[in-house]
Scaffold this motif. Structure first.
Motif, short mmCIF file in Angstrom:
data_model
loop_
_atom_site.label_atom_id
_atom_site.label_comp_id
_atom_site.label_asym_id
_atom_site.label_seq_id
_atom_site.Cartn_x
_atom_site.Cartn_y
_atom_site.Cartn_z
N ALA A 114 0.82 -1.20 0.00
CA ALA A 114 0.00 0.00 0.00
C ALA A 114 0.86 1.26 0.00
N GLU A 115 2.09 1.15 0.52
CA GLU A 115 3.01 2.28 0.54
C GLU A 115 4.24 1.90 -0.29
N ALA A 116 4.83 2.89 -0.91
CA ALA A 116 6.08 2.66 -1.64
C ALA A 116 7.05 3.75 -1.25
N ARG A 117 8.28 3.39 -1.03
CA ARG A 117 9.28 4.40 -0.76
C ARG A 117 9.45 5.28 -1.98
N PRO A 118 9.74 6.56 -1.81
CA PRO A 118 9.94 7.44 -2.96
C PRO A 118 10.99 6.92 -3.93
N GLN A 119 12.05 6.26 -3.43
CA GLN A 119 13.09 5.77 -4.32
C GLN A 119 12.56 4.73 -5.29
N GLU A 120 11.62 3.91 -4.85
CA GLU A 120 11.03 2.92 -5.76
C GLU A 120 10.27 3.60 -6.89
N LEU A 121 9.58 4.66 -6.55
CA LEU A 121 8.86 5.42 -7.57
C LEU A 121 9.83 6.10 -8.53
N LEU A 122 10.93 6.64 -8.00
CA LEU A 122 11.93 7.30 -8.84
C LEU A 122 12.58 6.30 -9.79
N ASP A 123 12.87 5.11 -9.31
CA ASP A 123 13.49 4.09 -10.15
C ASP A 123 12.55 3.69 -11.29
N ALA A 124 11.28 3.49 -10.94
CA ALA A 124 10.30 3.13 -11.97
C ALA A 124 10.12 4.27 -12.96
N ALA A 125 10.09 5.50 -12.47
CA ALA A 125 9.91 6.66 -13.34
C ALA A 125 11.08 6.81 -14.30
N LEU A 126 12.29 6.63 -13.80
CA LEU A 126 13.47 6.72 -14.66
C LEU A 126 13.36 5.74 -15.82
N THR A 127 12.99 4.51 -15.53
CA THR A 127 12.87 3.49 -16.57
C THR A 127 11.84 3.88 -17.61
#
Length: 213
Positions: A14-27
């Motif tokens: 239900a929660e994601a660390r911001p770094q996980e979102l940044l990694d996915a966004a970069l890809t």
């Protein structure tokens, strides 16, 4: 007892660390470009609901800016402890860019900016102010200091810095545009070695070699 059914994916995370979102966004940004990137796909790759993404980032531009600051800006800001000599600082800067950016997934960000700057000026302006001006300051400072202490001859640093970083951008353009048509991949270490050789030694044979066969 039979295994309990697994909870839905969104409840497991239900929660994601911001770094996980940044990694996915970069890809996603690298694969699809800024204009075509969708927040829904970024959230899905991070394993969260789109609403969770909006808890951290208000818009696609906000997310893209976070990606750039987390990667490229952080890399440039990390040069405060670089070697003391002007020449060594330039070598350190160019080598780090080649290794961390040109030779990695991050190369897709400068390529994205080059491709989309004319159509999305707010993205280009942000990149110019946050990344390019930082790189310019680092290179110009090294050139000015090197000229002041006798390491380098005096040059027009306001224009020379562009010439110094241009081969790095060429390596990125080549990687994403022409590498697929060549029998061997671009060797970034050889590319940088050739750049440094020409940068510091130039094409002149030197006074002692003029006229020699």
């Amino acid at each position: 007892m039979p295994n309990s059914p697994q909870p839905p994916r969104w409840k497991r995370r239900a929660e994601a660390r911001p770094q996980e979102l940044l990694d996915a966004a970069l890809t996603v940004f690298v694969e699809q470009g800024y204009a075509q990137a969708r927040l829904e796909e970024i959230a899905e790759r991070a394993g969260v609901a789109k609403a969770t993404l909006y808890r951290y980032y208000e818009s696609k531009l906000d997310l893209f800016q976070a990606v750039v600051r987390n990667s490229l800006v952080a890399t440039l800001d990390g040069f405060s402890g670089a070697p003391s000599s002007a020449r060594d600082r330039l070598v350190h800067l160019l080598t780090a860019f080649m290794e961390r950016v040109a030779g990695s997934q991050l190369s897709g960000i400068p390529k994205l900016i080059i491709a989309e700057a004319g159509n999305i000026p707010e993205v280009a302006r942000f990149y110019h102010d946050e990344v390019i001006l930082r790189a310019r300051a680092l290179v110009v400072a090294a050139l000015d200091e090197g000229a002041a202490n006798g390491e380098f001859r005096a040059v027009d640093a306001d224009y020379a810095w562009r010439i110094i970083v241009a081969p790095l951008l060429l390596s990125i353009i080549w990687k994403h545009s022409f590498q697929a048509f060549e029998p061997e991949p671009l060797d970034f270490k050889r590319h940088l070695a050739a750049q440094l050789d020409l940068l510091f030694d130039g094409l002149s044979a030197g006074k002692d070699k003029v006229g020699q066969e």
